[in-house]
Write a protein that holds these residues in place. Structure first.
Motif, PDB file in Angstrom:
ATOM      1  N   GLN A 145       0.803  -1.226   0.000  1.00 21.89           N
ATOM      2  CA  GLN A 145       0.000   0.000   0.000  1.00 21.89           C
ATOM      3  C   GLN A 145       0.835   1.275   0.000  1.00 21.89           C
ATOM      4  O   GLN A 145       0.324   2.357  -0.289  1.00 21.89           O
ATOM      5  N   HIS A 146       2.140   1.169   0.300  1.00 21.96           N
ATOM      6  CA  HIS A 146       2.979   2.366   0.382  1.00 21.96           C
ATOM      7  C   HIS A 146       3.955   2.509  -0.782  1.00 21.96           C
ATOM      8  O   HIS A 146       4.813   3.390  -0.760  1.00 21.96           O
ATOM      9  N   HIS A 147       3.868   1.649  -1.787  1.00 24.69           N
ATOM     10  CA  HIS A 147       4.764   1.776  -2.943  1.00 24.69           C
ATOM     11  C   HIS A 147       4.042   1.358  -4.218  1.00 24.69           C
ATOM     12  O   HIS A 147       2.994   0.706  -4.173  1.00 24.69           O
ATOM     13  N   VAL A 148       4.604   1.779  -5.345  1.00 27.73           N
ATOM     14  CA  VAL A 148       4.064   1.410  -6.656  1.00 27.73           C
ATOM     15  C   VAL A 148       5.129   0.615  -7.405  1.00 27.73           C
ATOM     16  O   VAL A 148       6.329   0.878  -7.275  1.00 27.73           O
ATOM     17  N   VAL A 149       4.665  -0.360  -8.162  1.00 29.31           N
ATOM     18  CA  VAL A 149       5.554  -1.197  -8.967  1.00 29.31           C
ATOM     19  C   VAL A 149       5.408  -0.792 -10.424  1.00 29.31           C
ATOM     20  O   VAL A 149       4.285  -0.659 -10.927  1.00 29.31           O
ATOM     21  N   ILE A 150       6.534  -0.567 -11.097  1.00 29.08           N
ATOM     22  CA  ILE A 150       6.528  -0.116 -12.493  1.00 29.08           C
ATOM     23  C   ILE A 150       7.239  -1.174 -13.343  1.00 29.08           C
ATOM     24  O   ILE A 150       8.472  -1.242 -13.342  1.00 29.08           O
ATOM     25  N   PRO A 151       6.485  -2.019 -14.052  1.00 31.24           N
ATOM     26  CA  PRO A 151       7.126  -2.984 -14.951  1.00 31.24           C
ATOM     27  C   PRO A 151       7.424  -2.330 -16.303  1.00 31.24           C
ATOM     28  O   PRO A 151       6.568  -1.662 -16.880  1.00 31.24           O
ATOM     29  N   VAL A 152       8.638  -2.502 -16.792  1.00 34.01           N
ATOM     30  CA  VAL A 152       9.044  -1.956 -18.094  1.00 34.01           C
ATOM     31  C   VAL A 152       9.453  -3.125 -18.975  1.00 34.01           C
ATOM     32  O   VAL A 152      10.405  -3.842 -18.659  1.00 34.01           O
ATOM     33  N   THR A 153       8.734  -3.326 -20.073  1.00 35.01           N
ATOM     34  CA  THR A 153       8.995  -4.462 -20.945  1.00 35.01           C
ATOM     35  C   THR A 153      10.243  -4.231 -21.791  1.00 35.01           C
ATOM     36  O   THR A 153      10.700  -3.095 -21.960  1.00 35.01           O
ATOM     37  N   ASP A 154      10.774  -5.321 -22.334  1.00 36.77           N
ATOM     38  CA  ASP A 154      11.963  -5.243 -23.170  1.00 36.77           C
ATOM     39  C   ASP A 154      11.659  -4.425 -24.425  1.00 36.77           C
ATOM     40  O   ASP A 154      10.608  -4.571 -25.040  1.00 36.77           O
ATOM     41  N   GLY A 155      12.593  -3.558 -24.820  1.00 31.61           N
ATOM     42  CA  GLY A 155      12.386  -2.695 -25.984  1.00 31.61           C
ATOM     43  C   GLY A 155      11.621  -1.428 -25.658  1.00 31.61           C
ATOM     44  O   GLY A 155      11.219  -0.695 -26.568  1.00 31.61           O
TER      45      GLY A 155
END
Length: 383
Positions: A145-155
């Motif tokens: 609840q206190h952080h955000v996850v940022i997935p960045v795909t290849d390319g």
């Protein structure tokens, strides 16, 4: 025993191992009761017992302030206090497992007997990004609840914005940032080569013919910061650039020139578009004018013109072939006139052709007479 307690004005209170209790007498807090059998004063029913189950580790009570003020030694014995300041996060663990995450400017009071407790305070201003190991542990403990996850795909890359300010360009992978007390957002930018189609654009040519064109272009983002900060939407900017440049280029040409010089028009337009888009971090390649669509009546006129041109070309070819055939016959006749043996061979070929077309051929004076008659016929004709 109960009878004696009543006579003496006392009450028996039994506290089990999984409990702790606050007791008050005549409204005054007296302390915390541990497990065991307690005989407490209860004059005229003035005893109050507030029981706490250790299965709920957090301590909550309306008498919390009084307890901390009057009995600091008791508090130290029974309770653990976790405090955070502005911009700080505390990760509380019990038996090396994450139990809670305390946000900025908060306090968490826990029963010591429900522990053991350890905690780590993180300065989210100095360390805004979570280590990958901590991020995984928080996710597994369902404390996200206190952080955000940022997935960045290849390319691809992601532009990280904190409180609306571009902070960092994130490369491919999984990233996590503390979000408490700030607004964290991201914009994902695809760096791979992409195509953009512009269809059905109407253009008025120099000779006032309205045509529709279909365009196609390939592009890729080479500077994601420029592409997002210099313009609102770089895809829309490229789309409009293709529209405007081709309208300007094709509007200065006649229809015949457009149809004949399609490739040259593409090169002229491509040079201008590449220059304009490079300024905002976009690399453009392979711009193609795929289709030029004519209005119905103009299409019929052009079809008639093309049909007439093709018929004229066919007539020229037909006349040329007839002339060649006549010239060939004349050459053959000259050869036969100068060479009797060649003529005799042609006569035999003719005789063979005639014999092949009839069921019966009767020769009255023999083959020699037949040949002589043919020769005589030739001689008479020559005379």
């Amino acid at each position: 025993m109960n009878f004696l307690n009543k006579i003496r004005g006392r009450t028996r209170v039994l506290i089990s191992e999984n409990e702790r209790a606050l007791h008050l007498l005549k409204g005054e807090l007296k302390g915390i009761l541990g497990p065991g059998d307690h005989s407490l004063k209860n004059g005229r029913g003035s005893l109050v017992i507030e029981r706490h189950n250790l299965a709920i580790p957090q301590f909550r009570s309306v008498y919390e302030k009084a307890l901390f003020d009057k009995f600091p030694d008791v508090v130290e014995k029974h309770l653990t206090v976790v405090r955070t300041g502005p911009g700080e996060i505390a990760i509380v663990e019990r038996d090396k497992l994450i139990h809670a995450v305390v946000g900025p400017d908060e306090r968490l009071v826990l029963w010591n007997e429900a522990g053991p407790w350890t905690w780590q305070v993180v300065d989210t201003v100095a360390e805004p990004e979570l280590p990958a190991k901590l991020q995984r542990r928080l996710s597994e403990a369902q404390k996200a609840q206190h952080h955000v996850v940022i997935p960045v795909t290849d390319g691809s890359v992601a532009l990280l914005f904190v409180d609306g300010v571009l902070t960092k360009v994130l490369q491919s992978g999984l990233h996590a940032y503390w979000s408490t007390g700030r607004k964290v957002s991201q914009k994902l930018i695809d760096l791979k080569r992409q195509s953009l189609d512009v269809t059905g654009q109407e253009v008025l040519t120099l000779d006032r013919v309205t045509i529709r064109i279909n365009l196609s272009a390939e592009y890729r983002v080479v500077d994601p910061v420029k592409a997002t900060q210099d313009v609102k939407d770089f895809t829309d900017t490229l789309y409009r650039a293709l529209q405007l440049v081709f309208r300007k280029q094709l509007g200065a040409l006649k229809l015949d020139q457009i149809l004949e010089r399609k490739g040259e028009v593409n090169e002229e337009a491509e040079a201008q578009i590449k220059t304009d888009m490079a300024k905002i971090g976009i690399e453009v390649s392979d711009i193609v004018l795929k289709d030029v669509i004519l209005p119905g009546e103009m299409r019929e006129i052009l079809n008639k013109v093309v049909t007439a041109e093709k018929e004229a070309e066919a007539n020229v070819i037909r006349r040329r072939e007839e002339t060649n055939a006549t010239r060939s016959l004349l050459n053959t006749a000259k050869v036969m006139a100068e060479n009797p043996v060649m003529l005799r061979l042609k006569e035999l070929e003719a005789l063979e052709a005639i014999a092949g077309k009839v069921d019966r051929l009767t020769v009255h004076n023999g083959t020699g007479g037949l040949m002589n008659d043919l020769v005589k016929l030739r001689d008479d004709t020559a005379a």
